[in-house]
Write a protein that holds these residues in place. Sequence first.
Motif, PDB file in Angstrom:
ATOM      1  N   ARG A 122      16.249  17.129 -11.455  1.00 14.39           N
ATOM      2  CA  ARG A 122      15.804  17.780 -10.222  1.00 14.39           C
ATOM      3  C   ARG A 122      15.019  16.816  -9.327  1.00 14.39           C
ATOM      4  NH1 ARG A 122      15.970  23.307 -10.140  1.00 14.39           N
ATOM      5  NH2 ARG A 122      14.152  23.423  -8.779  1.00 14.39           N
ATOM      6  N   ALA A 123      14.232  15.932  -9.939  1.00  8.36           N
ATOM      7  CA  ALA A 123      13.441  14.989  -9.154  1.00  8.36           C
ATOM      8  C   ALA A 123      14.313  13.970  -8.434  1.00  8.36           C
ATOM      9  CB  ALA A 123      12.443  14.270 -10.064  1.00  8.36           C
ATOM     10  N   LEU A 124      15.497  13.679  -8.976  1.00  7.62           N
ATOM     11  CA  LEU A 124      16.379  12.662  -8.400  1.00  7.62           C
ATOM     12  C   LEU A 124      17.532  13.252  -7.602  1.00  7.62           C
ATOM     13  CD1 LEU A 124      16.592  10.188 -11.427  1.00  7.62           C
ATOM     14  CD2 LEU A 124      15.054  10.106  -9.459  1.00  7.62           C
ATOM     15  N   ALA A 125      17.606  14.577  -7.506  1.00  5.35           N
ATOM     16  CA  ALA A 125      18.722  15.198  -6.801  1.00  5.35           C
ATOM     17  C   ALA A 125      18.765  14.781  -5.337  1.00  5.35           C
ATOM     18  CB  ALA A 125      18.638  16.723  -6.921  1.00  5.35           C
ATOM     19  N   GLY A 126      17.604  14.674  -4.686  1.00  7.37           N
ATOM     20  CA  GLY A 126      17.556  14.293  -3.278  1.00  7.37           C
ATOM     21  C   GLY A 126      18.128  12.913  -3.023  1.00  7.37           C
ATOM     22  N   PRO A 127      17.571  11.842  -3.619  1.00  6.91           N
ATOM     23  CA  PRO A 127      18.106  10.502  -3.357  1.00  6.91           C
ATOM     24  C   PRO A 127      19.533  10.299  -3.836  1.00  6.91           C
ATOM     25  CG  PRO A 127      16.380  10.451  -5.043  1.00  6.91           C
ATOM     26  CD  PRO A 127      16.332  11.799  -4.421  1.00  6.91           C
ATOM     27  N   SER A 187      22.483  -0.688 -10.736  1.00  9.02           N
ATOM     28  CA  SER A 187      23.145  -0.123  -9.558  1.00  9.02           C
ATOM     29  C   SER A 187      22.572  -0.731  -8.284  1.00  9.02           C
ATOM     30  CB  SER A 187      22.984   1.402  -9.551  1.00  9.02           C
ATOM     31  OG  SER A 187      23.441   1.973 -10.756  1.00  9.02           O
ATOM     32  N   HIS A 188      22.887  -0.084  -7.149  1.00 11.21           N
ATOM     33  CA  HIS A 188      22.434  -0.534  -5.840  1.00 11.21           C
ATOM     34  C   HIS A 188      21.838   0.648  -5.085  1.00 11.21           C
ATOM     35  CE1 HIS A 188      24.970  -3.977  -6.841  1.00 11.21           C
ATOM     36  NE2 HIS A 188      25.956  -3.122  -7.041  1.00 11.21           N
ATOM     37  N   ALA A 189      21.044   0.349  -4.067  1.00 10.67           N
ATOM     38  CA  ALA A 189      20.369   1.413  -3.324  1.00 10.67           C
ATOM     39  C   ALA A 189      20.467   1.160  -1.830  1.00 10.67           C
ATOM     40  CB  ALA A 189      18.905   1.515  -3.751  1.00 10.67           C
ATOM     41  N   LEU A 190      20.439   2.256  -1.095  1.00 11.11           N
ATOM     42  CA  LEU A 190      20.425   2.231   0.365  1.00 11.11           C
ATOM     43  C   LEU A 190      19.063   2.745   0.807  1.00 11.11           C
ATOM     44  CD1 LEU A 190      22.236   1.785   2.929  1.00 11.11           C
ATOM     45  CD2 LEU A 190      22.786   4.217   2.786  1.00 11.11           C
ATOM     46  N   LEU A 191      18.394   1.981   1.653  1.00  9.65           N
ATOM     47  CA  LEU A 191      17.044   2.341   2.077  1.00  9.65           C
ATOM     48  C   LEU A 191      17.037   2.547   3.587  1.00  9.65           C
ATOM     49  CD1 LEU A 191      13.778   0.804   0.718  1.00  9.65           C
ATOM     50  CD2 LEU A 191      13.996   1.315   3.128  1.00  9.65           C
ATOM     51  N   GLU A 192      16.506   3.682   4.006  1.00 10.87           N
ATOM     52  CA  GLU A 192      16.450   3.991   5.434  1.00 10.87           C
ATOM     53  C   GLU A 192      15.004   4.140   5.864  1.00 10.87           C
ATOM     54  OE1 GLU A 192      19.572   6.411   7.590  1.00 10.87           O
ATOM     55  OE2 GLU A 192      17.917   7.851   7.517  1.00 10.87           O
ATOM     56  N   GLY A 193      14.641   3.369   6.871  1.00 14.27           N
ATOM     57  CA  GLY A 193      13.274   3.419   7.377  1.00 14.27           C
ATOM     58  C   GLY A 193      13.153   2.607   8.645  1.00 14.27           C
ATOM     59  N   VAL A 194      12.167   2.923   9.450  1.00 15.20           N
ATOM     60  CA  VAL A 194      11.958   2.220  10.707  1.00 15.20           C
ATOM     61  C   VAL A 194      11.445   0.813  10.418  1.00 15.20           C
ATOM     62  CG1 VAL A 194      11.513   4.362  11.943  1.00 15.20           C
ATOM     63  CG2 VAL A 194       9.602   3.100  10.928  1.00 15.20           C
ATOM     64  N   PRO A 195      11.528  -0.103  11.385  1.00 10.54           N
ATOM     65  CA  PRO A 195      11.043  -1.470  11.149  1.00 10.54           C
ATOM     66  C   PRO A 195       9.550  -1.513  10.844  1.00 10.54           C
ATOM     67  CG  PRO A 195      12.465  -1.379  13.091  1.00 10.54           C
ATOM     68  CD  PRO A 195      12.192   0.036  12.696  1.00 10.54           C
ATOM     69  N   GLY A 196       9.159  -2.522  10.063  1.00 11.41           N
ATOM     70  CA  GLY A 196       7.745  -2.773   9.820  1.00 11.41           C
ATOM     71  C   GLY A 196       7.142  -2.040   8.652  1.00 11.41           C
ATOM     72  N   LEU A 197       7.981  -1.497   7.746  1.00 11.26           N
ATOM     73  CA  LEU A 197       7.454  -0.748   6.605  1.00 11.26           C
ATOM     74  C   LEU A 197       7.496  -1.547   5.310  1.00 11.26           C
ATOM     75  CD1 LEU A 197       8.882   2.825   7.311  1.00 11.26           C
ATOM     76  CD2 LEU A 197       6.623   1.916   7.829  1.00 11.26           C
ATOM     77  N   ILE A 256      17.241   5.978  -0.334  1.00  8.67           N
ATOM     78  CA  ILE A 256      15.790   6.108  -0.400  1.00  8.67           C
ATOM     79  C   ILE A 256      15.244   6.205   1.014  1.00  8.67           C
ATOM     80  CG2 ILE A 256      13.666   5.019  -1.205  1.00  8.67           C
ATOM     81  CD1 ILE A 256      15.369   3.500  -3.265  1.00  8.67           C
ATOM     82  N   HIS A 257      14.451   7.227   1.263  1.00 10.81           N
ATOM     83  CA  HIS A 257      13.805   7.389   2.560  1.00 10.81           C
ATOM     84  C   HIS A 257      12.423   6.743   2.522  1.00 10.81           C
ATOM     85  CE1 HIS A 257      16.335  11.010   4.154  1.00 10.81           C
ATOM     86  NE2 HIS A 257      16.917   9.841   4.341  1.00 10.81           N
ATOM     87  N   LEU A 258      12.128   5.964   3.545  1.00  7.66           N
ATOM     88  CA  LEU A 258      10.835   5.303   3.656  1.00  7.66           C
ATOM     89  C   LEU A 258      10.138   5.843   4.901  1.00  7.66           C
ATOM     90  CD1 LEU A 258       9.652   3.167   1.767  1.00  7.66           C
ATOM     91  CD2 LEU A 258      10.266   1.428   3.436  1.00  7.66           C
ATOM     92  N   GLY A 259       9.066   6.579   4.708  1.00  7.63           N
ATOM     93  CA  GLY A 259       8.357   7.178   5.833  1.00  7.63           C
ATOM     94  C   GLY A 259       7.128   6.382   6.222  1.00  7.63           C
ATOM     95  N   VAL A 312       0.850  -1.184   0.000  1.00  8.14           N
ATOM     96  CA  VAL A 312       0.000   0.000   0.000  1.00  8.14           C
ATOM     97  C   VAL A 312       0.894   1.245   0.000  1.00  8.14           C
ATOM     98  CG1 VAL A 312      -1.761   1.297   1.257  1.00  8.14           C
ATOM     99  CG2 VAL A 312      -1.827  -1.208   1.222  1.00  8.14           C
ATOM    100  N   GLY A 313       0.676   2.113  -0.973  1.00  8.63           N
ATOM    101  CA  GLY A 313       1.469   3.329  -1.070  1.00  8.63           C
ATOM    102  C   GLY A 313       2.865   3.062  -1.608  1.00  8.63           C
ATOM    103  N   LEU A 314       3.851   3.851  -1.160  1.00 11.44           N
ATOM    104  CA  LEU A 314       5.273   3.710  -1.526  1.00 11.44           C
ATOM    105  C   LEU A 314       5.501   3.886  -3.017  1.00 11.44           C
ATOM    106  CD1 LEU A 314       6.409   0.680   0.693  1.00 11.44           C
ATOM    107  CD2 LEU A 314       6.319   3.097   1.266  1.00 11.44           C
ATOM    108  N   GLU A 315       4.696   4.712  -3.687  1.00 15.02           N
ATOM    109  CA  GLU A 315       4.861   4.881  -5.134  1.00 15.02           C
ATOM    110  C   GLU A 315       6.235   5.445  -5.495  1.00 15.02           C
ATOM    111  OE1 GLU A 315       2.271   5.957  -3.449  1.00 15.02           O
ATOM    112  OE2 GLU A 315       0.529   4.850  -4.225  1.00 15.02           O
ATOM    113  N   GLU A 316       6.682   6.452  -4.751  1.00 11.80           N
ATOM    114  CA  GLU A 316       7.979   7.058  -5.064  1.00 11.80           C
ATOM    115  C   GLU A 316       9.140   6.110  -4.783  1.00 11.80           C
ATOM    116  OE1 GLU A 316      10.504  11.051  -3.779  1.00 11.80           O
ATOM    117  OE2 GLU A 316       8.303  11.088  -3.781  1.00 11.80           O
TER     118      GLU A 316
END
Length: 365
Positions: free
Chosen positions: A295-300, A49-59, A186-189, A32-36
């Motif tokens: 510009r859309a990818l500058a953050g990650p 490539s590879h990615a680093l994902l940061e988020g609290v447990p259970g997401l 990648i930030h997971l909120g 559910v969600g997480l489109e971005e």
Amino acid sequence: MPATTAPQPPARIEEVAAVAAELKRGVATRIVGLEEPVEQLLITLLTGSHALLEGVPGLAKTLLLSTLAELLDLKFNRIQFTPDLMPSDVTGSEFLAQDPVTGQREFRFAPGPVFAHVVLADEINRAPPKTQAALMEAMEERQVTSLGVSRRLEDPFFVLATQNPIEQEGTYPLPAAQLDRFLFKIHLGYPTFEQEARIARLTAIAPATLKPLLSRERFLALRAAILVGEVSPQLVRYAVELVAATRPKAGRVPERLKDYLEWGAGPRAAQALVNGARVRAALAGRVLADVEDVRALAGPVLRHRLVLSYAAQADDIDAEGVVARLLEDVPCPGREAAAPRPGWMRRLWDALRRPAPAYGSLPGR
């Protein structure tokens, strides 16, 4: 005779967009969600490539990655990183075996969980540096070395390393050189209230059964079609200017960010912006990428490559805030740059130099 794989016809951008839409719909049946984050993961996969994902447990980090692997018909392995994890627990090891027929003994190699197409390195910062370095060799060289013998990893090979932003005691933060090897951070909120309510309703329902949307060979053909696409010199120049504006010693940092940056991003960041923009455009069915994709990818791309100063902490400015100011201050083709504002040290200096008001001009006099 061994079966041969039929040659794959050339892929087109239209097919890339159609497959991406199907992948997003397939993921949405379980997540559910997480489109971005899903789009950023697809971009990472299609750039090799590879990615680093940061988020609290259970997401649903594990479910998200295993779902993508299932839809792409790729082998998926998960490694739980712990302080006692050894390099051989990741890469594999040699063992002495005896042939039951001849009785001869020989060393054989038992492949570790890194021998997969999609690898989830869960809480990578909890393993010691030696174990982290073993995974980094696999990520960068696409091979594993054991007892002097190098073994290639099968293409595609994608690592998603996760970090828990809480409970940092006893962890081993990745150094800047290793962080630079990840295309995105990648930030997971947390989900919204409505999304969390839907998740709660779906808890008792069995996960949807998914069928692979395309073969591994077809996925590689799609990736090759994207990475040979042209990009405009204007886009490349803007991406390089954004990255150069993060380097204090290069003399290109905007005035109001000079006090906030200790070290900036390296050339990998510019490559990531250009290749990521190329793939993002293809996912939308566009042949040519534009500066809005950059510009859309500058953050990650930049958030894990910046080393901020104490002044940034004092002003409560994080990497996200620095990137937002970069996008405002670095001239963008087709956009009018915002007027730069001075940094905190400049504002303090100007305030100190400002003459004090006369006694008779004070309020109430």
